[in-house]
Motif scaffolding. Structure first.
Motif, PDB file in Angstrom:
ATOM      1  N   GLU A  27      33.154  29.974  49.845  1.00  0.00           N
ATOM      2  CA  GLU A  27      33.212  28.527  50.604  1.00  0.00           C
ATOM      3  C   GLU A  27      32.759  28.361  51.519  1.00  0.00           C
ATOM      4  N   ARG A  28      32.546  29.238  52.348  1.00  0.00           N
ATOM      5  CA  ARG A  28      31.243  28.890  53.782  1.00  0.00           C
ATOM      6  C   ARG A  28      30.257  28.664  53.018  1.00  0.00           C
ATOM      7  N   ALA A  29      29.729  29.345  52.287  1.00  0.00           N
ATOM      8  CA  ALA A  29      28.590  28.952  52.444  1.00  0.00           C
ATOM      9  C   ALA A  29      28.321  27.643  51.388  1.00  0.00           C
ATOM     10  N   GLU A  87      41.946  41.352  47.930  1.00  0.00           N
ATOM     11  CA  GLU A  87      41.620  41.220  49.171  1.00  0.00           C
ATOM     12  C   GLU A  87      39.983  41.638  49.163  1.00  0.00           C
ATOM     13  N   ARG A  88      40.591  42.193  48.056  1.00  0.00           N
ATOM     14  CA  ARG A  88      38.389  41.606  48.487  1.00  0.00           C
ATOM     15  C   ARG A  88      37.943  40.523  47.121  1.00  0.00           C
ATOM     16  N   ASN A  89      38.650  40.159  46.848  1.00  0.00           N
ATOM     17  CA  ASN A  89      38.345  38.461  46.406  1.00  0.00           C
ATOM     18  C   ASN A  89      39.094  37.181  47.148  1.00  0.00           C
ATOM     19  N   ARG A  90      39.946  37.787  47.990  1.00  0.00           N
ATOM     20  CA  ARG A  90      40.027  36.463  49.146  1.00  0.00           C
ATOM     21  C   ARG A  90      38.535  36.309  50.392  1.00  0.00           C
ATOM     22  N   HIS A  91      37.598  37.285  50.421  1.00  0.00           N
ATOM     23  CA  HIS A  91      37.027  37.705  51.300  1.00  0.00           C
ATOM     24  C   HIS A  91      35.818  37.212  50.482  1.00  0.00           C
ATOM     25  N   VAL A  92      35.183  37.458  49.387  1.00  0.00           N
ATOM     26  CA  VAL A  92      34.410  36.610  48.449  1.00  0.00           C
ATOM     27  C   VAL A  92      34.874  35.689  48.731  1.00  0.00           C
TER      28      VAL A  92
END
Length: 90
Positions: A83-85, A73-78
């Protein structure tokens, strides 16, 4: 009173690796190594975790599954944040 986990950075080798270790918290031992490797124009992040649960080996299979889900889950958020950055830069 519950003690919040207190990590300490034990090793830092920019930009390829860092290690944090729990100073206090629910685990008897919790050491987390983060490794970063270039991969096809991006970065591959690998986690290596060594832990000993509060109940010893008895609880390790359950804790292992729980930690795996937390890291996924953390890796999906990272990944989403990175990708947004990257999109903001381009």
């Amino acid at each position: 009173m519950r003690h919040r986990p207190a990590p300490r950075i034990d090793a830092l080798e920019r930009p390829s690796r860092f290690v944090d270790e729990q100073l206090r918290g629910p685990f008897a031992l919790f050491r987390h190594e983060h490794r970063f490797e270039p991969l096809d124009g991006g970065t591959l992040m690998r986690d290596h975790v060594v832990f000993r649960g509060p109940l010893g080996r008895l609880a390790e299979p359950v804790l292992r599954r729980h930690l795996l889900r937390l890291f996924e889950e953390r890796n999906r958020h990272v990944a989403a944040a990175a990708e947004r950055a990257a999109g903001d830069l381009g």
